[in-house]
Motif scaffolding. Structure first.
Motif, PDB file in Angstrom:
ATOM      1  N   TYR A 135       4.661  -2.636  -5.507  1.00 34.77           N
ATOM      2  CA  TYR A 135       5.851  -1.837  -5.228  1.00 34.77           C
ATOM      3  C   TYR A 135       5.495  -0.365  -5.030  1.00 34.77           C
ATOM      4  CZ  TYR A 135      10.461   0.288  -6.136  1.00 34.77           C
ATOM      5  OH  TYR A 135      11.621   1.027  -6.060  1.00 34.77           O
ATOM      6  N   TYR A 136       4.682   0.161  -5.921  1.00 41.21           N
ATOM      7  CA  TYR A 136       4.319   1.579  -5.837  1.00 41.21           C
ATOM      8  C   TYR A 136       3.298   1.848  -4.735  1.00 41.21           C
ATOM      9  CZ  TYR A 136       7.105   3.084  -9.774  1.00 41.21           C
ATOM     10  OH  TYR A 136       8.160   3.406 -10.594  1.00 41.21           O
ATOM     11  N   LEU A 137       2.402   0.893  -4.476  1.00 39.32           N
ATOM     12  CA  LEU A 137       1.477   1.060  -3.360  1.00 39.32           C
ATOM     13  C   LEU A 137       2.240   1.166  -2.043  1.00 39.32           C
ATOM     14  CD1 LEU A 137      -1.501  -1.328  -4.236  1.00 39.32           C
ATOM     15  CD2 LEU A 137      -1.635   1.137  -3.884  1.00 39.32           C
ATOM     16  N   ASN A 138       3.285   0.380  -1.895  1.00 38.96           N
ATOM     17  CA  ASN A 138       4.111   0.453  -0.683  1.00 38.96           C
ATOM     18  C   ASN A 138       4.838   1.790  -0.590  1.00 38.96           C
ATOM     19  OD1 ASN A 138       3.467  -2.070   0.384  1.00 38.96           O
ATOM     20  ND2 ASN A 138       5.035  -3.119  -0.824  1.00 38.96           N
ATOM     21  N   ARG A 139       5.238   2.334  -1.737  1.00 41.90           N
ATOM     22  CA  ARG A 139       5.952   3.608  -1.729  1.00 41.90           C
ATOM     23  C   ARG A 139       5.064   4.771  -1.297  1.00 41.90           C
ATOM     24  NH1 ARG A 139       9.680   4.619  -6.952  1.00 41.90           N
ATOM     25  NH2 ARG A 139       9.591   6.702  -5.995  1.00 41.90           N
ATOM     26  N   VAL A 140       3.775   4.690  -1.614  1.00 42.78           N
ATOM     27  CA  VAL A 140       2.883   5.811  -1.276  1.00 42.78           C
ATOM     28  C   VAL A 140       2.053   5.538  -0.027  1.00 42.78           C
ATOM     29  CG1 VAL A 140       2.741   6.450  -3.710  1.00 42.78           C
ATOM     30  CG2 VAL A 140       0.942   5.016  -2.722  1.00 42.78           C
ATOM     31  N   LYS A 141       2.217   4.381   0.578  1.00 41.26           N
ATOM     32  CA  LYS A 141       1.432   4.002   1.749  1.00 41.26           C
ATOM     33  C   LYS A 141       1.584   5.033   2.866  1.00 41.26           C
ATOM     34  CE  LYS A 141       0.531   0.094   4.835  1.00 41.26           C
ATOM     35  NZ  LYS A 141       0.949  -1.285   5.204  1.00 41.26           N
ATOM     36  N   GLY A 142       0.473   5.526   3.353  1.00 42.47           N
ATOM     37  CA  GLY A 142       0.479   6.491   4.429  1.00 42.47           C
ATOM     38  C   GLY A 142       0.829   7.906   4.009  1.00 42.47           C
ATOM     39  N   MET A 143       1.095   8.089   2.705  1.00 41.85           N
ATOM     40  CA  MET A 143       1.510   9.407   2.224  1.00 41.85           C
ATOM     41  C   MET A 143       0.494  10.039   1.284  1.00 41.85           C
ATOM     42  SD  MET A 143       5.580   8.717   1.671  1.00 41.85           S
ATOM     43  CE  MET A 143       5.984  10.460   1.712  1.00 41.85           C
ATOM     44  N   VAL A 144      -0.509   9.268   0.880  1.00 39.57           N
ATOM     45  CA  VAL A 144      -1.600   9.815   0.073  1.00 39.57           C
ATOM     46  C   VAL A 144      -2.913   9.367   0.695  1.00 39.57           C
ATOM     47  CG1 VAL A 144      -0.209   9.711  -2.046  1.00 39.57           C
ATOM     48  CG2 VAL A 144      -1.790   7.846  -1.511  1.00 39.57           C
ATOM     49  N   GLU A 145      -3.957  10.120   0.446  1.00 41.78           N
ATOM     50  CA  GLU A 145      -5.294   9.711   0.866  1.00 41.78           C
ATOM     51  C   GLU A 145      -5.904   8.912  -0.275  1.00 41.78           C
ATOM     52  OE1 GLU A 145      -9.598  11.612   2.276  1.00 41.78           O
ATOM     53  OE2 GLU A 145      -7.880  12.931   1.875  1.00 41.78           O
ATOM     54  N   LEU A 146      -6.287   7.675   0.007  1.00 36.56           N
ATOM     55  CA  LEU A 146      -6.817   6.790  -1.025  1.00 36.56           C
ATOM     56  C   LEU A 146      -8.265   6.454  -0.709  1.00 36.56           C
ATOM     57  CD1 LEU A 146      -6.474   4.972  -3.514  1.00 36.56           C
ATOM     58  CD2 LEU A 146      -5.517   3.214  -2.014  1.00 36.56           C
ATOM     59  N   LYS A 147      -9.164   6.878  -1.583  1.00 32.71           N
ATOM     60  CA  LYS A 147     -10.586   6.597  -1.406  1.00 32.71           C
ATOM     61  C   LYS A 147     -10.985   5.466  -2.357  1.00 32.71           C
ATOM     62  CE  LYS A 147     -12.319  11.009   0.360  1.00 32.71           C
ATOM     63  NZ  LYS A 147     -12.816  10.433   1.623  1.00 32.71           N
ATOM     64  N   GLU A 148     -11.185   4.283  -1.794  1.00 29.68           N
ATOM     65  CA  GLU A 148     -11.640   3.147  -2.578  1.00 29.68           C
ATOM     66  C   GLU A 148     -13.163   3.154  -2.670  1.00 29.68           C
ATOM     67  OE1 GLU A 148      -8.841  -0.498  -1.971  1.00 29.68           O
ATOM     68  OE2 GLU A 148      -9.099   0.399   0.007  1.00 29.68           O
ATOM     69  N   GLU A 149     -13.688   2.392  -3.664  1.00 30.94           N
ATOM     70  CA  GLU A 149     -15.136   2.298  -3.868  1.00 30.94           C
ATOM     71  C   GLU A 149     -15.772   3.688  -4.032  1.00 30.94           C
ATOM     72  OE1 GLU A 149     -16.277  -0.658  -4.255  1.00 30.94           O
ATOM     73  OE2 GLU A 149     -14.646  -1.858  -3.408  1.00 30.94           O
TER      74      GLU A 149
END
Length: 521
Positions: A135-149
């Motif tokens: 739910y929260y991942l969908n809310r912030v999708k495209g609105m934060v920069e997410l660096k995985e790994e």
């Protein structure tokens, strides 16, 4: 140099709750050591504890939290959690979050250990953490920069202020990132133990880098061991939610004797530390312990994740017995913060399990974990939105690269650390064992080069081991300081009944509350 308004280290529910609050107005960078699907929050089977009905009361939730925490809680923090938590959950309901409902459309409320009322909301039966994270991942999708790994390996502190982080990716590339606000939301340290409900990436990184930066840590001796991990062929395969016992399941030994009857007034729904010790003692006697789920009808529909896990591991739910053993689950202490998430270092914040607000005391109440992440993530977000921008720009250095210091130091394996922690700093401790553990960790900690090495020389595996050593040492040191038994800290040389009928156990401890303070930079 990359600059942002906020850097969040971690991608669990606390991190995402914060990001959702601020992403429309602030430039947000989120680091996660693994992938967005590998947080402890995703594994959370239990629900969210919150007062949302008229037959419940905020004061009851407060009392339950403090009683489970064995009066070691900050009452102010508990009041804050319970009050804000009720509002956060009601807002989620209004927004249409898919909490489980009955046929009439009413929210289903479960009960878990040490709760006086049915106040646990769930989603997908035993998939609440997964549902909330999505739910929260969908809310912030495209609105934060997410660096995985990307693993954050160090905090950058200038003139006493935290202004940035150093991170490394899976290819070994290292970079520095700067921001007005740095937030630790890294979760706990379950991977310090052989048996744990945590993801294996939970090596205490946030605790270690905060300590090295000079932040204050406290109450690290209070570790919660979840009573019921699925135990198959000598390994813990996953968590069996406390909600299963809330639906009527009960614990028996291999002789089919109920082990919680007469031990605590709440029997199988006693606080987690009590139930974990009861199972541990049965296992010390050489007896296997099982969760009898035969009273639960349509188990596979109520607990689909647990049902599938049992099937994968050859356990037939139809037989009614699930083999269980305790495993490290949650850290009650952590980086000390106020109710706004501020640590002892300006510019550095901590929320979720890595933080110690005093809300959990000596033992966390069931289903207050996701609640904590939601509440303190949102609360910190509101606080940051009110902060003036640019007040730390002058502190960001033009160059933080230090001369390379080449020191090759001896490190143990992860398994060796886990064995020491499980044997000497586990469910039951005593001075002799704790001193053995401390001496073992000091073999590495006391190497002259351990603290002055350049982290750029380490592989990710070595960095994790180094963090595990630091946190294991601090937990052991804290456990030695507290000469009493309280909640998740049980000293055989200072036993306590804790309202438990342990038979012939002699009570020799003081009830004085001792706040341990370890790691003032």
């Amino acid at each position: 140099m990359a600059r942002h308004d906020v850097i969040i280290i971690g991608s669990g529910i606390a991190a995402l709750s914060l990001a959702a609050q601020i992403c429309e107005k602030m430039n947000v960078l989120v680091f996660t050591k693994s992938s967005r699907e590998e947080s402890n929050s995703i594994l959370a089977q239990g629900g969210v504890a919150a007062v949302i009905t008229e037959d419940d009361d905020l004061s009851l939730h407060v009392n339950d939290t403090i009683e489970a925490g064995v009066n070691h809680n900050s009452e102010e923090a508990v009041q804050f959690l319970v009050d804000k938590g009720s509002k956060v959950v009601k807002k989620l309901i209004q927004e249409g979050f898919p909490f489980d409902k009955d046929l009439n459309g009413n929210i289903l409320l479960g009960r878990e250990g040490a709760h006086q009322k049915n106040r646990i909301v769930h989603a997908g039966g035993d998939q609440t953490g997964k549902a909330l994270t999505s739910y929260y991942l969908n809310r912030v999708k495209g609105m934060v920069e997410l660096k995985e790994e990307h693993m954050v390996i160090d905090l950058i502190v200038t003139q006493g202020h935290c202004v940035g982080v150093k991170a490394v990716d899976q290819k070994g590339e290292r970079n520095e990132y700067f921001a007005e606000h740095i937030v630790l939301a890294t979760g706990g340290c379950g991977a310090l133990y052989s048996y744990t409900s945590n993801q294996q990436v939970m090596t205490g990184d946030g605790l270690a880098i905060a300590y090295q930066a000079g932040a204050r840590l406290s109450d690290l001796e209070f570790l919660q061991f979840h009573p019921t991990m699925l135990y198959v062929d000598g390994y813990c395969k996953g968590l069996i939610s406390e909600a299963v016992r809330g639906e009527g399941a009960y614990l028996v030994n291999e002789d089919h004797q109920r082990i919680m009857q007469g031990l605590h007034k709440l029997e199988d729904l006693a606080p987690r530390d009590v139930v974990a010790r009861a199972i541990f003692q049965e296992r010390k006697l050489g007896k296997d312990v099982y969760l009898n789920v035969s009273p639960i009808k349509k188990f596979e529909k109520k607990f689909p994740t647990i049902y599938s896990m049992c099937q994968r591991n050859g356990i037939a739910i139809e037989d009614g017995l699930i083999p269980v053993a305790p495993g490290m689950h949650f850290l009650m202490g952590g980086v000390e913060t106020d109710l706004k998430g501020r640590t002892s270092i300006p510019g550095l914040y901590a929320i979720g399990e890595v933080a110690n607000t005093g809300v959990h005391g000596a033992n966390r109440l069931a289903s207050n974990s996701l609640l904590e992440g939601l509440v303190f993530g949102e609360s910190l977000g509101q606080c940051l939105l009110q902060e003036p921008k640019g007040k730390r720009d002058h502190l960001i250095p033009s160059n933080t690269v230090k001369p390379i210091v080449v020191h090759k130091i001896k490190l143990p394996t992860k398994n060796e650390i886990q064995q020491v922690m499980s044997l000497y700093v586990g469910i039951e401790r005593d001075e002799k064992g704790l001193k053995k553990a401390k001496s073992c960790f000091e073999t590495y900690i006391n190497q002259s080069s351990f603290w002055d090495i350049n982290v750029n020389e380490f592989t990710i595996e070595e960095l994790e081991i180094r963090n595990m050593l630091i946190v294991s040492y601090l937990i052991t040191k804290s456990a030695l300081q507290r000469k009493e038994s309280r909640g998740g800290h049980f000293r055989l040389d200072f036993p306590s009944k804790d309202n438990v009928n342990w038979g012939k156990v002699k009570v020799v401890h003081s009830n004085e509350t001792i706040k341990s303070k370890v790691g003032v930079g």
